[in-house]
Design a protein around this motif. Structure first.
Motif, PDB file in Angstrom:
ATOM      1  N   ALA A  47      89.118 -15.360 -64.835  1.00  0.00           N
ATOM      2  CA  ALA A  47      89.712 -16.690 -64.753  1.00  0.00           C
ATOM      3  C   ALA A  47      91.218 -16.600 -64.541  1.00  0.00           C
ATOM      4  CB  ALA A  47      89.416 -17.468 -66.035  1.00  0.00           C
ATOM      5  N   GLY A  48      91.708 -17.371 -63.569  1.00  0.00           N
ATOM      6  CA  GLY A  48      93.145 -17.452 -63.335  1.00  0.00           C
ATOM      7  C   GLY A  48      93.736 -16.325 -62.533  1.00  0.00           C
ATOM      8  N   VAL A  49      92.911 -15.398 -62.060  1.00  0.00           N
ATOM      9  CA  VAL A  49      93.471 -14.234 -61.378  1.00  0.00           C
ATOM     10  C   VAL A  49      93.860 -14.536 -59.932  1.00  0.00           C
ATOM     11  CG1 VAL A  49      91.370 -13.219 -60.375  1.00  0.00           C
ATOM     12  CG2 VAL A  49      93.161 -11.718 -61.333  1.00  0.00           C
ATOM     13  N   GLY A  50      93.417 -15.682 -59.391  1.00  0.00           N
ATOM     14  CA  GLY A  50      93.858 -16.076 -58.061  1.00  0.00           C
ATOM     15  C   GLY A  50      92.809 -15.982 -56.985  1.00  0.00           C
ATOM     16  N   LYS A  51      91.534 -16.158 -57.329  1.00  0.00           N
ATOM     17  CA  LYS A  51      90.468 -16.099 -56.319  1.00  0.00           C
ATOM     18  C   LYS A  51      90.603 -17.238 -55.315  1.00  0.00           C
ATOM     19  CE  LYS A  51      87.351 -16.393 -59.540  1.00  0.00           C
ATOM     20  NZ  LYS A  51      88.244 -16.401 -60.724  1.00  0.00           N
ATOM     21  N   SER A  52      90.756 -18.443 -55.827  1.00  0.00           N
ATOM     22  CA  SER A  52      90.864 -19.606 -54.935  1.00  0.00           C
ATOM     23  C   SER A  52      92.135 -19.531 -54.105  1.00  0.00           C
ATOM     24  CB  SER A  52      90.848 -20.902 -55.753  1.00  0.00           C
ATOM     25  OG  SER A  52      89.630 -21.038 -56.450  1.00  0.00           O
ATOM     26  N   TYR A 157      83.607 -16.168 -57.940  1.00  0.00           N
ATOM     27  CA  TYR A 157      82.926 -16.211 -59.237  1.00  0.00           C
ATOM     28  C   TYR A 157      83.632 -15.286 -60.224  1.00  0.00           C
ATOM     29  CZ  TYR A 157      80.866 -11.697 -57.973  1.00  0.00           C
ATOM     30  OH  TYR A 157      80.683 -10.381 -57.607  1.00  0.00           O
ATOM     31  N   ARG A 158      83.364 -15.543 -61.499  1.00  0.00           N
ATOM     32  CA  ARG A 158      83.844 -14.681 -62.578  1.00  0.00           C
ATOM     33  C   ARG A 158      82.707 -13.755 -62.997  1.00  0.00           C
ATOM     34  NH1 ARG A 158      86.112 -19.310 -66.676  1.00  0.00           N
ATOM     35  NH2 ARG A 158      87.367 -20.510 -65.155  1.00  0.00           N
ATOM     36  N   GLU A 217     103.361  -7.963 -70.064  1.00  0.00           N
ATOM     37  CA  GLU A 217     102.711  -7.798 -71.362  1.00  0.00           C
ATOM     38  C   GLU A 217     102.193  -9.126 -71.890  1.00  0.00           C
ATOM     39  OE1 GLU A 217     105.774  -6.131 -73.729  1.00  0.00           O
ATOM     40  OE2 GLU A 217     105.634  -4.123 -72.854  1.00  0.00           O
ATOM     41  N   LEU A 218     102.956 -10.164 -71.686  1.00  0.00           N
ATOM     42  CA  LEU A 218     102.574 -11.477 -72.195  1.00  0.00           C
ATOM     43  C   LEU A 218     101.379 -12.059 -71.459  1.00  0.00           C
ATOM     44  CD1 LEU A 218     105.994 -13.275 -72.764  1.00  0.00           C
ATOM     45  CD2 LEU A 218     104.272 -12.815 -74.508  1.00  0.00           C
ATOM     46  N   THR A 219     101.312 -11.826 -70.168  1.00  0.00           N
ATOM     47  CA  THR A 219     100.334 -12.525 -69.322  1.00  0.00           C
ATOM     48  C   THR A 219      99.188 -11.657 -68.854  1.00  0.00           C
ATOM     49  OG1 THR A 219     101.564 -11.981 -67.310  1.00  0.00           O
ATOM     50  CG2 THR A 219     102.182 -14.009 -68.460  1.00  0.00           C
ATOM     51  N   GLY A 220      99.281 -10.356 -69.064  1.00  0.00           N
ATOM     52  CA  GLY A 220      98.238  -9.465 -68.566  1.00  0.00           C
ATOM     53  C   GLY A 220      98.182  -9.392 -67.058  1.00  0.00           C
ATOM     54  N   GLY A 221      99.202  -9.890 -66.386  1.00  0.00           N
ATOM     55  CA  GLY A 221      99.220  -9.857 -64.933  1.00  0.00           C
ATOM     56  C   GLY A 221      98.365 -10.912 -64.274  1.00  0.00           C
ATOM     57  N   VAL A 222      97.916 -11.907 -65.042  1.00  0.00           N
ATOM     58  CA  VAL A 222      97.089 -12.980 -64.485  1.00  0.00           C
ATOM     59  C   VAL A 222      98.016 -14.026 -63.860  1.00  0.00           C
ATOM     60  CG1 VAL A 222      95.390 -14.766 -64.996  1.00  0.00           C
ATOM     61  CG2 VAL A 222      95.299 -12.566 -66.198  1.00  0.00           C
ATOM     62  N   PRO A 223      97.945 -14.237 -62.537  1.00  0.00           N
ATOM     63  CA  PRO A 223      98.907 -15.140 -61.879  1.00  0.00           C
ATOM     64  C   PRO A 223      98.932 -16.544 -62.463  1.00  0.00           C
ATOM     65  CG  PRO A 223      97.765 -13.832 -60.244  1.00  0.00           C
ATOM     66  CD  PRO A 223      97.085 -13.551 -61.555  1.00  0.00           C
ATOM     67  N   PHE A 224      97.757 -17.086 -62.790  1.00  0.00           N
ATOM     68  CA  PHE A 224      97.714 -18.437 -63.361  1.00  0.00           C
ATOM     69  C   PHE A 224      98.575 -18.521 -64.630  1.00  0.00           C
ATOM     70  CE2 PHE A 224      95.573 -20.713 -66.878  1.00  0.00           C
ATOM     71  CZ  PHE A 224      95.836 -22.010 -66.492  1.00  0.00           C
ATOM     72  N   ARG A 259      95.222 -22.385 -73.166  1.00  0.00           N
ATOM     73  CA  ARG A 259      94.442 -22.694 -74.375  1.00  0.00           C
ATOM     74  C   ARG A 259      93.133 -23.398 -74.000  1.00  0.00           C
ATOM     75  NH1 ARG A 259      99.434 -24.695 -76.281  1.00  0.00           N
ATOM     76  NH2 ARG A 259      98.592 -26.805 -76.527  1.00  0.00           N
ATOM     77  N   GLY A 260      93.239 -24.305 -73.026  1.00  0.00           N
ATOM     78  CA  GLY A 260      92.031 -25.007 -72.603  1.00  0.00           C
ATOM     79  C   GLY A 260      91.006 -24.079 -71.982  1.00  0.00           C
ATOM     80  N   SER A 261      91.465 -23.139 -71.186  1.00  0.00           N
ATOM     81  CA  SER A 261      90.552 -22.196 -70.536  1.00  0.00           C
ATOM     82  C   SER A 261      89.832 -21.337 -71.562  1.00  0.00           C
ATOM     83  CB  SER A 261      91.340 -21.307 -69.560  1.00  0.00           C
ATOM     84  OG  SER A 261      90.534 -20.292 -69.034  1.00  0.00           O
ATOM     85  N   ILE A 262      90.556 -20.855 -72.562  1.00  0.00           N
ATOM     86  CA  ILE A 262      89.943 -20.013 -73.588  1.00  0.00           C
ATOM     87  C   ILE A 262      89.006 -20.841 -74.467  1.00  0.00           C
ATOM     88  CG2 ILE A 262      90.436 -18.639 -75.650  1.00  0.00           C
ATOM     89  CD1 ILE A 262      92.937 -17.618 -74.230  1.00  0.00           C
TER      90      ILE A 262
END
Length: 930
Positions: A47-52, A157-158, A217-224, A259-262
């Motif tokens: 989720a949030g990694v930038g597929k779309s 997809y995830r 470190e904070l974001t794990g490299g997730v673009p979203f 927070r909503g995604s989790i």
């Protein structure tokens, strides 16, 4: 995109301008683009990694624009409409009419496939297939069996959310042999890519490596998540945020979208999964299964099953062999926010109990868990133990984090808070977390029942922090003066306080008073035996001697250098070297300043988090400015200001801003220079006198160049008065020559002569080459057109040459050339123009060229003019900046030494190149030309 009745293609996606920049996806994009129809393209990623976003970029490539783009999205609905994503993608296409009521697969599936085949080249995109209803999934199987020859199907997809009974990759097994299947996994960004994305989101050229690493470190490299952090950053100027790894990023809460995604993922899972994810968040560090289970309060079998599910759904990650953690730091904060207060408190109690038997004891972690569990005594005990360990390792910032909350806690006994406050004040001095420490120390000092023996210690620590770091030197000096009589039983701290008062850190006091404090500190050394404090007192004695240009300063400094044999004592030597480099630059001993800056890494490990090491950045900027090393200097200044803002170092910010102003003035960005100089001047009484005189001198130069001698004198007089009150005349080197020039220009040569004589007498015998050069410059302005003036200006230029200051030397030679020009000798001024031009001093070169033109000489231009195309030239940029700020053409012409007609041309060009119609629409904050 939609296709209308006539085959026109309509884009139903948000405008491209609203999309975040695409970073680090070149390989994935090339992989998708290389596949021709018929094909199935599987795009996987968390989720949030930038597929779309990747699919959107793929759609915009020239080789993918042909034909129709049909986009449908699966939604996380409890009862989704059968075949909803596919029907949504086909809206507006005449070849298929959606059914009314129940979907008859036997009838509808073939009709949709036939309709897709009739479209010709087309791409069907189904987003988030992990949420697909059964009918949609069955249709894709059906479609893949007979994939139309000109159709590409793109599915995102995830993997962690796909049901095991219908894995997405199975779709590839239904393809005919002539169709291709390509799977692309979109990975999280690397630290370098996170930095690039953050810079583009913040409107910066780049961010520091430290910022990029911490953000990764904070974001794990997730673009979203990176995008959400960029939106959540405080409304500060972007450069201030570019270097904010702790003071800004660590204060961020988890963005609501994260927070909503989790929460959405946790809601669909059994309670045990939520318990282990919550335990991982509470521990905030990789842990093994056994520890996670104990903190979650689960038996081993239940914990193992829950952990497996959490891993499968991307809520936990492997942090090493057998070690588990949340996805990233912001995910940890998001999960904490989602826990009920009772559950959070219970998990911290479990964590404290589980970690209590570890060897070695993890005091810092136990302090955090005990605090949140409400175990106050254990919290204080572990915080002190962890802080003491951190201080021994030179990590004062960690110690401040541990102690400041204890000191500020109303529920902790005052005796305990006082004891911890003393430790806090020592921990904070070498680091950068002074703001938290100052607030906590002020709070405990306000307590009426504070033990008297602790009050002086705490006040001493507060004063040291204020005088050194917080831009409150006057308040800090007040605290130190009050602390001295409160320390009868602590002569070591009293001596430290006196030694600190010896340093002229602001415009209060006199040099005589500073020297007296140094003497009092030296007299106390016989009453205690502490090697580090002895070193600190000797270092400060050397510093005040150096600042005043006393010839004994350097021998005393060398003697102090030999004293520092312990790690703590060498920290004082580091501070002394910083003071020495600072003093050397104001004295004109540039070579000595450079030697001290090179010495510093041998004194201590150069930790970029150390407060003193950060302050040295200002000295390095000033040294480069004086030495004419201007290539890239503006960018270095911006980086230093970013760090100063992020770590709340106002004195460093002022110093860097002054360098920026002087560089902007020399290179022709007059409007920027005036803004920065006014800001520096508005700093007020907390401004150090050398910075005050330098800012006044730069502003006076602008006034004198415009023929406004009375204005220049009004700017110089307060600075000169401040020097006169303090009595340290070597700091007047920047203002006395200009004062004499302004007075002479106003016809007050007697006053000019008195000013020069007063200065010359005051600095006689001082070890201050810059003051010596200023004496000669001032004498030249007094004599002016006489042969004596030429000799004095020439002598000053030679002194500047010896210092290694080519710009100052050229300014002195300009005065000589002006005298020669009056007698018909034009070559000297032509030579000055050439030197200014080589240095990049466009403002000075333009001023001299204007003087030459008035004498009928046009300076030769070496080489052809650089073409700037649609970009602004440096001169157009300078004009545009001033025009945008409201200056008239006449005012701009006078400031930049060009004709009004030339200004009109430059304004017209700037309007055209910037694509605006009025002067008010011109940008004034675009990057400066190099």
């Amino acid at each position: 995109m939609e296709t209308g009745p006539l085959g026109t293609t309509v884009d139903r996606s948000p405008p491209a301008v609203d999309r975040p920049p695409l970073v680090g996806r070149a390989a994935e994009l090339a992989r998708l683009s290389a596949v021709s129809a018929p094909a199935l393209l599987l795009v996987a990623g968390e989720a949030g990694v930038g597929k779309s976003r990747l699919v959107s970029e793929f759609r915009d490539r020239p080789d993918a624009r042909e034909g129709h783009w049909l986009v449908g999205e699966c939604l996380p609905l409890r009862e989704p409409f059968p075949l909803g994503p596919v029907l949504d993608a086909l809206k507006g296409i005449d070849v298929f009419t959606p059914p009314v009521g129940r979907v008859d697969r036997v009838d509808v599936f073939p009709r949709i496939r036939a309709g897709l085949a009739e479209l010709g080249p087309a791409v069907l995109v189904v987003e988030d297939l992990h949420w697909a209803d059964e009918a949609t999934y069955e249709f894709l199987r059906f479609l893949c069996r007979g994939l139309p020859p000109k159709l590409r199907v793109v599915v995102t997809y995830r993997p962690e959310s796909v049901r095991m009974e219908r894995p997405v990759v199975d779709l590839a097994g239904y393809l005919p042999r002539w169709a291709r299947a390509v799977e692309t996994t979109v990975r999280p960004l690397r630290a370098r890519e996170v930095g690039e994305l953050a810079a583009r989101l913040l409107g910066l050229t780049k961010v520091t490596d430290e910022f990029a690493i911490r953000l990764h470190e904070l974001t794990g490299g997730v673009p979203f998540v990176v995008e959400e952090v960029a939106r959540a950053l405080p409304a500060e100027p972007a450069p201030r945020l570019a270097d904010a790894p702790r003071s800004v990023l660590d204060r961020l809460t988890a963005p609501v979208a994260l927070r909503g995604s989790i929460a959405e993922r946790l809601a669909t899972l059994p309670p045990a999964v939520r318990e282990v994810v919550g335990a991982a968040a509470v521990l905030a560090a990789p842990a093994d299964e056994e520890l996670l289970g104990r903190v979650a309060g689960l038996d081993a079998e239940t914990a193992t099953d829950a952990i497996d599910r959490a891993l499968a759904h991307g809520l936990l990650r492997q942090g090493g062999p057998g070690m588990l953690a949340t996805r990233h730091a912001l995910a940890t904060r998001a999960v904490i926010d989602l826990l009920a207060p009772g559950d959070l408190r219970r998990a911290h109690r479990n964590a404290a109990a589980a970690l209590a038997g570890a060897d070695p004891v993890p005091h810092a972690r136990l302090a955090r868990h005990c605090r949140h569990a409400g175990l106050v005594e254990d919290w204080v005990r572990h915080a002190e133990a962890a802080a003491t360990r951190a201080i021994a390792l030179g990590d004062g910032d960690t110690a401040v984090d541990l102690l400041a909350d204890v000191v500020a806690a109303a529920g902790v006994e005052i005796d305990v808070r006082a004891r911890v406050a003393s430790l806090l004040s020592r921990a904070a001095q070498p680091g950068l977390r002074h703001g938290e420490a100052v607030s906590a120390l002020r709070a405990v000092l306000a307590e009426d029942d504070l033990p008297p023996r602790r009050r002086g210690e705490i006040r001493f620590g507060l004063g040291m922090l204020l005088i050194a770091q917080s831009g409150e030197a006057s308040a800090g000096r007040g605290e130190l003066r009050a602390a001295v009589p409160e320390l009868p039983d602590r002569p070591d701290l009293a001596a430290r306080a006196m030694a600190a008062l010896a340093i002229p850190s602001d415009s209060s006091g006199t040099i005589t008073e500073h020297l007296a404090w140094a003497t009092r500190a030296l007299d106390l050394l016989g009453s205690f035996d502490d090697h580090a404090v002895h070193t600190a007192v000797h270092v400060n004695h050397a510093s005040v001697l150096l600042y005043s240009g006393d010839p004994a300063g350097w021998p005393v400094w060398r003697a102090a250098l030999a004293r520092g044999t312990t790690p703590e004592a060498r920290l004082h030597l580091l501070r002394g070297a910083s003071n020495g480099a600072d003093a050397a630059l104001w004295l004109g001993h540039d070579a000595r300043a450079r030697e001290l800056l090179e010495l510093i890494p041998t004194l201590v490990d150069e930790d970029p988090a150390l407060y003193t090491v950060r302050l040295l950045d200002g000295a390095r900027l000033r040294l480069d400015l004086a030495a004419g090393r201007w290539d890239g200097l503006a960018e270095r200044v911006a980086n230093v200001r970013a760090g100063a803002g992020a770590h709340r170092l106002p004195q460093l910010d002022v110093e860097a801003r002054l360098v920026a102003a002087e560089l902007a003035l020399a290179t022709g960005s007059l409007a920027d220079a005036e803004v920065d100089l006014r800001t520096v001047a508005e700093t007020g009484a907390s401004l150090q006198i050398p910075l005050m005189t330098a800012a006044a001198a730069a502003r006076a130069r602008i006034a004198l160049s415009g023929g406004r001698a009375d204005e220049a004198l009004a700017l110089l007089t307060p600075a000169l008065d401040a020097v006169r009150r303090q009595g340290n005349w070597v700091w007047a080197a920047a203002v006395v020559p200009l004062t004499c020039a302004a007075l002479a220009s106003l016809g007050e040569r007697v006053r000019a002569s008195h000013a020069q004589a007063e200065f010359a007498e005051a600095v006689a015998g001082r070890d201050a080459p810059l003051a010596d050069a200023a004496v000669r410059l001032a004498a030249g302005h007094v004599a002016r057109k006489a042969s004596t003036g030429v000799d004095e200006f020439g002598a000053a230029a030679a002194l500047f040459d010896a210092m290694g200051r080519p710009y100052a030397a050229c300014q002195a030679r300009e005065e000589t050339a002006a005298v020669h020009l009056g007698s018909g000798d034009k070559q000297a001024m032509l030579d000055v123009v050439a030197v200014y031009t080589a240095l990049g001093a466009r403002w000075d070169a333009a001023r001299c060229a204007q003087v030459l033109r008035k004498h009928g000489v046009a300076p030769r231009h070496r080489g052809g003019r650089r073409g700037y195309g649609d970009a602004l030239s440096p001169r157009e940029e300078a004009v545009a900046r001033m025009a945008a700020r409201g200056s008239t053409n006449k005012e701009i012409a006078e400031a930049l030494f060009i004709s009004v007609r030339t200004v009109e041309d430059h304004v017209a060009n700037a309007l055209r190149k910037c694509g605006v119609r009025t002067r008010a629409d011109l940008p004034w904050d675009f990057p400066r030309s190099s």
